[in-house]
Design an enzyme around this catalytic site. Sequence first.
Site, PDB file in Angstrom:
ATOM      1  N   ARG A  71       0.720  -1.139   0.098  1.00  0.00           N
ATOM      2  CA  ARG A  71       0.019   0.038   0.027  1.00  0.00           C
ATOM      3  C   ARG A  71       0.828   1.426  -0.023  1.00  0.00           C
ATOM      4  NH1 ARG A  71      -5.264   1.918  -1.091  1.00  0.00           N
ATOM      5  NH2 ARG A  71      -5.967   2.968   0.655  1.00  0.00           N
ATOM      6  N   SER A 123      -7.519   1.106   3.532  1.00  0.00           N
ATOM      7  CA  SER A 123      -8.209   0.704   2.276  1.00  0.00           C
ATOM      8  C   SER A 123      -9.427  -0.205   2.236  1.00  0.00           C
ATOM      9  CB  SER A 123      -6.994  -0.184   1.444  1.00  0.00           C
ATOM     10  OG  SER A 123      -7.487  -0.907   0.463  1.00  0.00           O
ATOM     11  N   SER A 124     -10.208  -0.351   1.196  1.00  0.00           N
ATOM     12  CA  SER A 124     -11.318  -1.305   1.412  1.00  0.00           C
ATOM     13  C   SER A 124     -10.878  -2.367   0.653  1.00  0.00           C
ATOM     14  CB  SER A 124     -12.724  -0.808   0.757  1.00  0.00           C
ATOM     15  OG  SER A 124     -12.999   0.436   1.267  1.00  0.00           O
ATOM     16  N   THR A 178      -9.955   0.376  -9.969  1.00  0.00           N
ATOM     17  CA  THR A 178      -9.278  -0.564  -9.213  1.00  0.00           C
ATOM     18  C   THR A 178      -9.358  -1.839 -10.140  1.00  0.00           C
ATOM     19  OG1 THR A 178      -9.447   0.772  -7.144  1.00  0.00           O
ATOM     20  CG2 THR A 178      -9.053  -1.508  -6.957  1.00  0.00           C
ATOM     21  N   THR A 228      -4.402  -0.937  -7.145  1.00  0.00           N
ATOM     22  CA  THR A 228      -5.091   0.394  -7.328  1.00  0.00           C
ATOM     23  C   THR A 228      -4.352   1.563  -7.504  1.00  0.00           C
ATOM     24  OG1 THR A 228      -7.067   1.709  -6.647  1.00  0.00           O
ATOM     25  CG2 THR A 228      -5.540   1.095  -4.936  1.00  0.00           C
TER      26      THR A 228
END
Length: 574
Positions: A112, A456-457, A385, A403
């Site tokens: 990330r 984040s999801s 994404t 993403t």
Amino acid sequence: MSFSLHRRALLLGLLLAGGGAFAADGPPHSAPAATMTSPAQRPGHAAIASANFQATNAGLEVLSKGGNAFDAAIAVASTLSVVEPESSGIGGGFMALLHRAADGRDVFVDARETAPAAVDSKDYLNPDGSPNRDHSLNGPLSAGIPGEPAGLVWLAQHYGKLPLKASLAPAIRLARDGFTPDARLLGAIADRQKELQRWPASAAKFLPGGQPPAAGAVWRDPAQAHTLELLAEQGDQGFYHGETAAKLVKAVQAAGGRWSAADLAAYRVKERTPISLDYRGYKIVTAPPPSSGGVAIAEILNILSGFDLDKLDQAHRVHLVVEAMRRAFRDHNDYLGDPDFVKMPLDMLLSPYYADGLRQTILPDKATPSSMLPMSTARDPGMHTTHFSIIDADGNMASITSTVNYVLGSTFVAEGTGVLLNDEMDDFALVPDKPNVYGLLGSEANAPKPGKRMLSSMSPSFVIGKERTAVIGSPGGSTIITQVLEGILAFIDGEDAGAIAAHKRFHHQYMPDEIAVEQGVFDPATADALTKMGHTLKPREAWGFMNVVTWDHRSNKLEAASDPRRPSGLGKVQ
Ligand code: DON
């Protein structure tokens, strides 16, 4: 009583109301360990499902050269950077859930993005205190330090069989020799043309001759080919130091961004323990923080495990699923952030005892207004994404969501690199009480800090049963969580990969207090029954791009399916 004190009192009440023995089954969330799932037999063949046929084919090519699922994942992700830049790329980040067949190890690789050291929350505020969406969604201030290049290097060094160079070869070839952009990419460029025009290197890459590439034209990206080659030859050194790093920092600073060479040099991939839980005889393995997805999915499944969903009609079943979603998203906003920066009550959130308490607050046929528990309004984010799923012949599995955040990320290309930067800074809770582009609110837990990862999801997941296993995930902003949840439920109900990817969807995220519905998901009687229970149904168009691979252990059959809502995807068994 302050909101948070009130919430804690409410939670205590819920915990006291809950029955059953306390079982803190949440995994330790900071240890760089891994869970173990029992190794199944080898499937003997492989399958890949991704959002773009060229990326699926790149993965299959690398498998046929002796690579494993993790080498194929590098090929798929890097090819998506070239052919699907609207969704992900080397200027962004990914979250990868891996299963290594040799020792049954499940591990979460967190690539990330991070906030630069000079991050300043004031950048994202207008003088009147309102959110400055332009700074959080466009241009270099919106970009976190990319994690994807380091993630690709990490996969090759720690899990792959081939040199990084071999796995990056298909992407480099496509960037150098060219490819024909699909309608989705051309549409994304047209949608973001105004922003792309603001940055000369973005216009040069995406608007040759001042316009989006013509349909059917071959499009080349020599600058990105060169950047990928440096990465292939030098690993981390080739992106986070030296020529590429210098160009990135120079371009970002010249356009008003806050990156430094030290930010790039300091970037590190993190390995984390996945969240795992048992649900109806299946082991669900999913994403830990800094994704909120796994915590929410686990909380929802723990709540649902106390209901006999099979005995209910569709309206009552959906009602219970929505009420579980509502409660999980409330916790998402309050508690979750980067585990390296915030202490989260994961043992509580993942505990069946906590779920017991929440379950008792759900009425069997009446919606709980979210205002009884508090939040805001979501915009329809579109699907930008990407997720891909892989199982190889040895039973290695990769579930990876990648993403650049919003469509075409920040729209900012750093001069001379071909690297389109993400706009992931918008995933932080930048302005108190104001939702991000996906309508998500957050607390101090997700406030921006130097070096911190934004929540984040993304929810790359495995569903591992005695007879069948699924590798599953999806894009969709906040709806990632509920789309993956519904995919998991459909798989457990016995659906095959194609049906899971095509499954009609619905979503509730606590605020706005409404069920977002795909056309045709409910028959009129179910919609009517839900409305009578107090639910508000709101049509929503953007769903999908789920990519699923399933493995039937009895027949050893693999199936790969790409979401039928988008024609560019490809699920293929080799
Ligand atoms: O990490 C996240 O949760 C978001 N940046 C994902 C964005 C996304 O899925 C966009 N597609 N709708």
